[in-house]
Design a protein around this motif. Structure first.
Motif, PDB file in Angstrom:
ATOM      1  N   GLY A   1      47.749   1.965  34.583  1.00 46.05           N
ATOM      2  CA  GLY A   1      46.800   1.276  33.701  1.00 46.05           C
ATOM      3  C   GLY A   1      45.579   0.785  34.452  1.00 46.05           C
ATOM      4  N   TRP A   2      45.806   0.225  35.631  1.00 48.38           N
ATOM      5  CA  TRP A   2      44.685  -0.279  36.427  1.00 48.38           C
ATOM      6  C   TRP A   2      43.771   0.861  36.886  1.00 48.38           C
ATOM      7  CZ3 TRP A   2      42.809  -4.905  36.657  1.00 48.38           C
ATOM      8  CH2 TRP A   2      41.833  -5.183  37.596  1.00 48.38           C
ATOM      9  N   SER A   3      44.337   1.999  37.224  1.00 48.52           N
ATOM     10  CA  SER A   3      43.499   3.123  37.640  1.00 48.52           C
ATOM     11  C   SER A   3      42.675   3.648  36.464  1.00 48.52           C
ATOM     12  CB  SER A   3      44.342   4.231  38.255  1.00 48.52           C
ATOM     13  OG  SER A   3      45.214   4.787  37.314  1.00 48.52           O
ATOM     14  N   ILE A   4      43.236   3.623  35.266  1.00 46.93           N
ATOM     15  CA  ILE A   4      42.472   4.042  34.086  1.00 46.93           C
ATOM     16  C   ILE A   4      41.326   3.067  33.829  1.00 46.93           C
ATOM     17  CG2 ILE A   4      42.598   4.299  31.571  1.00 46.93           C
ATOM     18  CD1 ILE A   4      45.430   5.446  32.001  1.00 46.93           C
ATOM     19  N   VAL A   5      41.595   1.767  33.945  1.00 50.86           N
ATOM     20  CA  VAL A   5      40.540   0.754  33.769  1.00 50.86           C
ATOM     21  C   VAL A   5      39.440   0.956  34.802  1.00 50.86           C
ATOM     22  CG1 VAL A   5      40.058  -1.724  33.996  1.00 50.86           C
ATOM     23  CG2 VAL A   5      42.012  -0.946  32.648  1.00 50.86           C
ATOM     24  N   THR A   6      39.813   1.222  36.036  1.00 55.02           N
ATOM     25  CA  THR A   6      38.828   1.445  37.096  1.00 55.02           C
ATOM     26  C   THR A   6      37.971   2.671  36.796  1.00 55.02           C
ATOM     27  OG1 THR A   6      40.333   0.468  38.702  1.00 55.02           O
ATOM     28  CG2 THR A   6      38.548   1.800  39.574  1.00 55.02           C
ATOM     29  N   ASP A   7      38.593   3.749  36.323  1.00 57.13           N
ATOM     30  CA  ASP A   7      37.832   4.943  35.961  1.00 57.13           C
ATOM     31  C   ASP A   7      36.848   4.658  34.835  1.00 57.13           C
ATOM     32  OD1 ASP A   7      38.705   6.775  37.807  1.00 57.13           O
ATOM     33  OD2 ASP A   7      40.327   7.540  36.543  1.00 57.13           O
ATOM     34  N   VAL A   8      37.270   3.911  33.833  1.00 56.72           N
ATOM     35  CA  VAL A   8      36.387   3.587  32.713  1.00 56.72           C
ATOM     36  C   VAL A   8      35.217   2.735  33.188  1.00 56.72           C
ATOM     37  CG1 VAL A   8      36.250   2.281  30.551  1.00 56.72           C
ATOM     38  CG2 VAL A   8      38.170   3.826  30.948  1.00 56.72           C
ATOM     39  N   ARG A   9      35.479   1.756  34.044  1.00 57.08           N
ATOM     40  CA  ARG A   9      34.403   0.912  34.577  1.00 57.08           C
ATOM     41  C   ARG A   9      33.404   1.740  35.394  1.00 57.08           C
ATOM     42  NH1 ARG A   9      37.484  -4.504  36.744  1.00 57.08           N
ATOM     43  NH2 ARG A   9      37.983  -5.355  34.694  1.00 57.08           N
ATOM     44  N   ARG A  10      33.925   2.624  36.237  1.00 58.87           N
ATOM     45  CA  ARG A  10      33.033   3.457  37.048  1.00 58.87           C
ATOM     46  C   ARG A  10      32.181   4.361  36.161  1.00 58.87           C
ATOM     47  NH1 ARG A  10      35.733   6.548  41.634  1.00 58.87           N
ATOM     48  NH2 ARG A  10      33.552   6.858  42.155  1.00 58.87           N
ATOM     49  N   LYS A  11      32.770   4.898  35.095  1.00 61.69           N
ATOM     50  CA  LYS A  11      32.041   5.773  34.178  1.00 61.69           C
ATOM     51  C   LYS A  11      30.924   4.989  33.485  1.00 61.69           C
ATOM     52  CE  LYS A  11      32.415   9.617  31.436  1.00 61.69           C
ATOM     53  NZ  LYS A  11      32.168  10.907  31.980  1.00 61.69           N
ATOM     54  N   LYS A  12      31.207   3.747  33.070  1.00 61.08           N
ATOM     55  CA  LYS A  12      30.187   2.915  32.424  1.00 61.08           C
ATOM     56  C   LYS A  12      29.034   2.617  33.382  1.00 61.08           C
ATOM     57  CE  LYS A  12      32.904   0.493  28.957  1.00 61.08           C
ATOM     58  NZ  LYS A  12      33.402  -0.816  28.509  1.00 61.08           N
ATOM     59  N   ILE A  13      29.374   2.319  34.644  1.00 58.58           N
ATOM     60  CA  ILE A  13      28.335   2.017  35.631  1.00 58.58           C
ATOM     61  C   ILE A  13      27.470   3.252  35.882  1.00 58.58           C
ATOM     62  CG2 ILE A  13      27.969   1.493  38.072  1.00 58.58           C
ATOM     63  CD1 ILE A  13      30.373  -0.412  37.878  1.00 58.58           C
ATOM     64  N   GLN A  14      28.097   4.425  35.997  1.00 58.39           N
ATOM     65  CA  GLN A  14      27.327   5.656  36.199  1.00 58.39           C
ATOM     66  C   GLN A  14      26.436   5.942  35.005  1.00 58.39           C
ATOM     67  OE1 GLN A  14      30.218   8.691  36.982  1.00 58.39           O
ATOM     68  NE2 GLN A  14      30.218   8.337  39.191  1.00 58.39           N
ATOM     69  N   LYS A  15      26.955   5.738  33.810  1.00 60.91           N
ATOM     70  CA  LYS A  15      26.166   5.983  32.601  1.00 60.91           C
ATOM     71  C   LYS A  15      24.987   5.018  32.529  1.00 60.91           C
ATOM     72  CE  LYS A  15      26.905   6.673  27.682  1.00 60.91           C
ATOM     73  NZ  LYS A  15      27.879   6.585  26.578  1.00 60.91           N
ATOM     74  N   LYS A  16      25.239   3.751  32.889  1.00 57.44           N
ATOM     75  CA  LYS A  16      24.176   2.758  32.862  1.00 57.44           C
ATOM     76  C   LYS A  16      23.107   3.078  33.901  1.00 57.44           C
ATOM     77  CE  LYS A  16      23.503  -2.219  32.922  1.00 57.44           C
ATOM     78  NZ  LYS A  16      24.173  -3.517  33.084  1.00 57.44           N
ATOM     79  N   SER A  17      23.509   3.496  35.097  1.00 58.04           N
ATOM     80  CA  SER A  17      22.533   3.811  36.145  1.00 58.04           C
ATOM     81  C   SER A  17      21.724   5.052  35.781  1.00 58.04           C
ATOM     82  CB  SER A  17      23.223   3.995  37.491  1.00 58.04           C
ATOM     83  OG  SER A  17      24.045   5.133  37.483  1.00 58.04           O
ATOM     84  N   LYS A  18      22.342   6.023  35.119  1.00 51.74           N
ATOM     85  CA  LYS A  18      21.597   7.211  34.682  1.00 51.74           C
ATOM     86  C   LYS A  18      20.571   6.852  33.625  1.00 51.74           C
ATOM     87  CE  LYS A  18      24.793  10.959  35.674  1.00 51.74           C
ATOM     88  NZ  LYS A  18      25.589  12.057  35.119  1.00 51.74           N
ATOM     89  N   SER A  19      20.937   5.955  32.697  1.00 50.87           N
ATOM     90  CA  SER A  19      19.998   5.565  31.652  1.00 50.87           C
ATOM     91  C   SER A  19      18.841   4.781  32.252  1.00 50.87           C
ATOM     92  CB  SER A  19      20.689   4.767  30.552  1.00 50.87           C
ATOM     93  OG  SER A  19      21.162   3.540  31.053  1.00 50.87           O
ATOM     94  N   LEU A  20      19.106   3.962  33.279  1.00 51.59           N
ATOM     95  CA  LEU A  20      18.028   3.217  33.944  1.00 51.59           C
ATOM     96  C   LEU A  20      17.104   4.161  34.705  1.00 51.59           C
ATOM     97  CD1 LEU A  20      19.919   0.102  35.341  1.00 51.59           C
ATOM     98  CD2 LEU A  20      18.295   0.162  33.457  1.00 51.59           C
ATOM     99  N   GLU A  21      17.639   5.197  35.325  1.00 56.98           N
ATOM    100  CA  GLU A  21      16.826   6.175  36.043  1.00 56.98           C
ATOM    101  C   GLU A  21      15.930   6.937  35.056  1.00 56.98           C
ATOM    102  OE1 GLU A  21      19.322   8.761  38.279  1.00 56.98           O
ATOM    103  OE2 GLU A  21      19.988   7.168  39.631  1.00 56.98           O
ATOM    104  N   MET A  22      16.453   7.269  33.895  1.00 54.23           N
ATOM    105  CA  MET A  22      15.672   8.009  32.906  1.00 54.23           C
ATOM    106  C   MET A  22      14.558   7.130  32.362  1.00 54.23           C
ATOM    107  SD  MET A  22      18.551  10.215  30.917  1.00 54.23           S
ATOM    108  CE  MET A  22      17.357  11.120  29.961  1.00 54.23           C
ATOM    109  N   GLU A  23      14.812   5.829  32.180  1.00 51.35           N
ATOM    110  CA  GLU A  23      13.782   4.919  31.719  1.00 51.35           C
ATOM    111  C   GLU A  23      12.675   4.752  32.753  1.00 51.35           C
ATOM    112  OE1 GLU A  23      15.530   1.221  30.581  1.00 51.35           O
ATOM    113  OE2 GLU A  23      16.686   2.115  28.938  1.00 51.35           O
TER     114      GLU A  23
END
Length: 82
Positions: free
Chosen positions: A57-79
């Motif tokens: 469960g903790w590894s799944i939570v970590t993967d989801v958090r990392r995915k959100k951070i990557q998505k957020k950083s990509k959206s900031l780069e595009m802006e």
């Protein structure tokens, strides 16, 4: 990625444990597999099961958090590029 690594490590350590049982105690593969579960007491089995499920469960939570951070950083780069 963390979830994949957790599952891979769990499977490989289980296989290593089975190979050691095969060599040392000269059990068959399936017999060694079932001996792992028969040798544990009830309390130990629940502790092991809880630990494995918690880590998964903790590894799944970590993967989801990392995915959100990557998505957020990509959206900031595009802006910044626009």
């Amino acid at each position: 990625m963390v979830t994949f690594a957790f599952i891979l490590v769990f499977i490989l350590l289980g296989q290593l444990m089975l190979i050691v049982d095969l060599i040392l105690f000269e059990y068959g593969y399936m017999e060694a597999f079932f001996m792992v579960f028969q040798s544990q007491g009830t309390a130990d089995r629940y502790i092991l099961l809880f630990t494995v499920l918690f880590a998964l469960g903790w590894s799944i939570v970590t993967d989801v958090r990392r995915k959100k951070i990557q998505k957020k950083s990509k959206s900031l780069e595009m802006e910044e590029q626009s």
